[in-house]
Design a protein around this motif. Structure first.
Motif, PDB file in Angstrom:
ATOM      1  N   HIS A  13      -3.613  10.724   6.723  1.00  0.00           N
ATOM      2  CA  HIS A  13      -4.859  11.493   6.757  1.00  0.00           C
ATOM      3  C   HIS A  13      -5.965  10.600   6.212  1.00  0.00           C
ATOM      4  N   LEU A  14      -7.096  10.595   6.893  1.00  0.00           N
ATOM      5  CA  LEU A  14      -8.188   9.693   6.554  1.00  0.00           C
ATOM      6  C   LEU A  14      -9.364  10.460   5.960  1.00  0.00           C
ATOM      7  N   PHE A  15      -9.733  10.095   4.736  1.00  0.00           N
ATOM      8  CA  PHE A  15     -10.932  10.635   4.100  1.00  0.00           C
ATOM      9  C   PHE A  15     -12.074   9.649   4.378  1.00  0.00           C
ATOM     10  N   LEU A  16     -12.981  10.006   5.273  1.00  0.00           N
ATOM     11  CA  LEU A  16     -14.197   9.225   5.490  1.00  0.00           C
ATOM     12  C   LEU A  16     -15.224   9.786   4.517  1.00  0.00           C
ATOM     13  N   GLU A  48       4.940   1.047  12.284  1.00  0.00           N
ATOM     14  CA  GLU A  48       3.493   1.027  12.088  1.00  0.00           C
ATOM     15  C   GLU A  48       3.200   1.233  10.603  1.00  0.00           C
ATOM     16  N   GLU A  49       2.452   0.311  10.005  1.00  0.00           N
ATOM     17  CA  GLU A  49       2.087   0.409   8.594  1.00  0.00           C
ATOM     18  C   GLU A  49       1.048   1.517   8.411  1.00  0.00           C
ATOM     19  N   VAL A  50       0.990   2.122   7.229  1.00  0.00           N
ATOM     20  CA  VAL A  50       0.120   3.267   6.960  1.00  0.00           C
ATOM     21  C   VAL A  50      -1.345   2.954   7.262  1.00  0.00           C
ATOM     22  N   LYS A  51      -1.855   1.824   6.776  1.00  0.00           N
ATOM     23  CA  LYS A  51      -3.263   1.497   7.034  1.00  0.00           C
ATOM     24  C   LYS A  51      -3.519   1.268   8.516  1.00  0.00           C
ATOM     25  N   THR A  52      -2.564   0.684   9.220  1.00  0.00           N
ATOM     26  CA  THR A  52      -2.697   0.473  10.666  1.00  0.00           C
ATOM     27  C   THR A  52      -2.802   1.816  11.383  1.00  0.00           C
ATOM     28  N   ALA A  53      -2.006   2.786  10.957  1.00  0.00           N
ATOM     29  CA  ALA A  53      -2.061   4.123  11.552  1.00  0.00           C
ATOM     30  C   ALA A  53      -3.411   4.780  11.280  1.00  0.00           C
ATOM     31  N   ALA A  54      -3.939   4.616  10.062  1.00  0.00           N
ATOM     32  CA  ALA A  54      -5.248   5.190   9.734  1.00  0.00           C
ATOM     33  C   ALA A  54      -6.346   4.573  10.593  1.00  0.00           C
ATOM     34  N   ILE A  55      -6.281   3.270  10.793  1.00  0.00           N
ATOM     35  CA  ILE A  55      -7.260   2.575  11.631  1.00  0.00           C
ATOM     36  C   ILE A  55      -7.177   3.078  13.072  1.00  0.00           C
ATOM     37  N   GLU A  65     -14.394   1.807  13.933  1.00  0.00           N
ATOM     38  CA  GLU A  65     -13.462   0.751  13.549  1.00  0.00           C
ATOM     39  C   GLU A  65     -13.541   0.558  12.043  1.00  0.00           C
ATOM     40  N   ILE A  66     -12.371   0.384  11.428  1.00  0.00           N
ATOM     41  CA  ILE A  66     -12.311   0.176   9.982  1.00  0.00           C
ATOM     42  C   ILE A  66     -11.512  -1.088   9.713  1.00  0.00           C
ATOM     43  N   ASP A  67     -12.060  -1.935   8.883  1.00  0.00           N
ATOM     44  CA  ASP A  67     -11.369  -3.135   8.433  1.00  0.00           C
ATOM     45  C   ASP A  67     -10.314  -2.711   7.411  1.00  0.00           C
ATOM     46  N   PRO A  68      -9.093  -3.222   7.503  1.00  0.00           N
ATOM     47  CA  PRO A  68      -8.055  -2.847   6.529  1.00  0.00           C
ATOM     48  C   PRO A  68      -8.492  -3.054   5.077  1.00  0.00           C
ATOM     49  N   ALA A  69      -9.341  -4.049   4.827  1.00  0.00           N
ATOM     50  CA  ALA A  69      -9.814  -4.296   3.460  1.00  0.00           C
ATOM     51  C   ALA A  69     -10.700  -3.164   2.946  1.00  0.00           C
ATOM     52  N   ASN A  70     -11.214  -2.320   3.847  1.00  0.00           N
ATOM     53  CA  ASN A  70     -12.078  -1.207   3.459  1.00  0.00           C
ATOM     54  C   ASN A  70     -11.319   0.106   3.336  1.00  0.00           C
ATOM     55  N   LEU A  71     -10.007   0.049   3.380  1.00  0.00           N
ATOM     56  CA  LEU A  71      -9.167   1.239   3.222  1.00  0.00           C
ATOM     57  C   LEU A  71      -8.456   1.199   1.880  1.00  0.00           C
ATOM     58  N   GLU A  72      -8.374   2.360   1.255  1.00  0.00           N
ATOM     59  CA  GLU A  72      -7.640   2.486   0.001  1.00  0.00           C
ATOM     60  C   GLU A  72      -6.683   3.664   0.118  1.00  0.00           C
ATOM     61  N   ILE A  73      -5.413   3.425  -0.162  1.00  0.00           N
ATOM     62  CA  ILE A  73      -4.457   4.531  -0.186  1.00  0.00           C
ATOM     63  C   ILE A  73      -4.687   5.291  -1.486  1.00  0.00           C
ATOM     64  N   VAL A  74      -5.066   6.579  -1.355  1.00  0.00           N
ATOM     65  CA  VAL A  74      -5.482   7.356  -2.523  1.00  0.00           C
ATOM     66  C   VAL A  74      -4.528   8.484  -2.876  1.00  0.00           C
ATOM     67  N   GLY A  75      -3.494   8.690  -2.068  1.00  0.00           N
ATOM     68  CA  GLY A  75      -2.570   9.759  -2.408  1.00  0.00           C
ATOM     69  C   GLY A  75      -1.386   9.854  -1.473  1.00  0.00           C
ATOM     70  N   VAL A  76      -0.351  10.485  -1.992  1.00  0.00           N
ATOM     71  CA  VAL A  76       0.864  10.787  -1.238  1.00  0.00           C
ATOM     72  C   VAL A  76       1.241  12.223  -1.562  1.00  0.00           C
ATOM     73  N   MET A  77       1.657  12.970  -0.546  1.00  0.00           N
ATOM     74  CA  MET A  77       2.075  14.357  -0.750  1.00  0.00           C
ATOM     75  C   MET A  77       3.417  14.577  -0.062  1.00  0.00           C
ATOM     76  N   ILE A  93     -15.061   4.113   2.751  1.00  0.00           N
ATOM     77  CA  ILE A  93     -16.493   4.369   2.579  1.00  0.00           C
ATOM     78  C   ILE A  93     -17.324   3.457   3.484  1.00  0.00           C
ATOM     79  N   GLU A  94     -16.643   2.542   4.178  1.00  0.00           N
ATOM     80  CA  GLU A  94     -17.325   1.650   5.126  1.00  0.00           C
ATOM     81  C   GLU A  94     -16.552   1.611   6.438  1.00  0.00           C
ATOM     82  N   TRP A  95     -17.285   1.583   7.531  1.00  0.00           N
ATOM     83  CA  TRP A  95     -16.707   1.478   8.874  1.00  0.00           C
ATOM     84  C   TRP A  95     -17.783   0.947   9.803  1.00  0.00           C
TER      85      TRP A  95
END
Length: 152
Positions: A13-16, A48-55, A65-77, A93-95
């Protein structure tokens, strides 16, 4: 004979995020939580890695488009509803690009809302995950009965 191992669905899940606001999408014509708000999300496709799936989901659902460096994993449920799932929550926060409704057959509205003033029809586990994000709580279980009750 070996017992078959348990397997469960994994989603991202992606929080923009824009200041104190988050982008919500109202589900439409999907057969799951239609009419309720969620965030861009989808299942991992396997291998598929988590950040790749989010992108991938950001591109498929919002046209950005989101650069992987601009993604932060913030939670797991660890979540249970009709079945058992693991959900990863990723924030950006950047795309690049303008956010659009790239899947109008599955979403009938995109809206920026203040995370402290979410509409009442946000899917409950997404609401909880956003609250966790605001409190910097990294892990949660959702939809489980209490494992035990304290005796009085």
């Amino acid at each position: 004979m070996q017992k078959e191992r348990f397997a469960m669905q994994v989603a991202v899940h992606l929080f923009l995020v824009r200041g104190t606001q988050v982008l919500l999408l109202r589900r439409y014509n999907t057969g799951y939580e239609d009419g309720n708000y969620s965030v861009p999300a989808g299942h991992l496709d396997g291998n598929e890695e988590v950040k790749t799936a989010a992108i991938r989901e950001a591109k498929e659902e919002c046209g950005i488009e989101i650069d992987p460096a601009n993604l932060e994993i913030v939670g797991v449920m660890h979540r249970r509803s009709n079945d058992e799932r693991i959900d990863f929550f990723v924030a950006a926060i950047e795309w690049r690009g303008e956010i659009i409704n790239a899947e109008p057959n599955k979403c009938d509205e995109l809206v920026w809302v203040d995370m402290d003033k979410l509409p009442p029809n946000v899917i409950p586990y997404v609401r909880q995950a956003l609250s966790n994000f605001r409190r910097k709580q990294w892990f949660d279980s959702f939809g489980w009965e209490p494992a035990f009750e304290l005796k009085k």
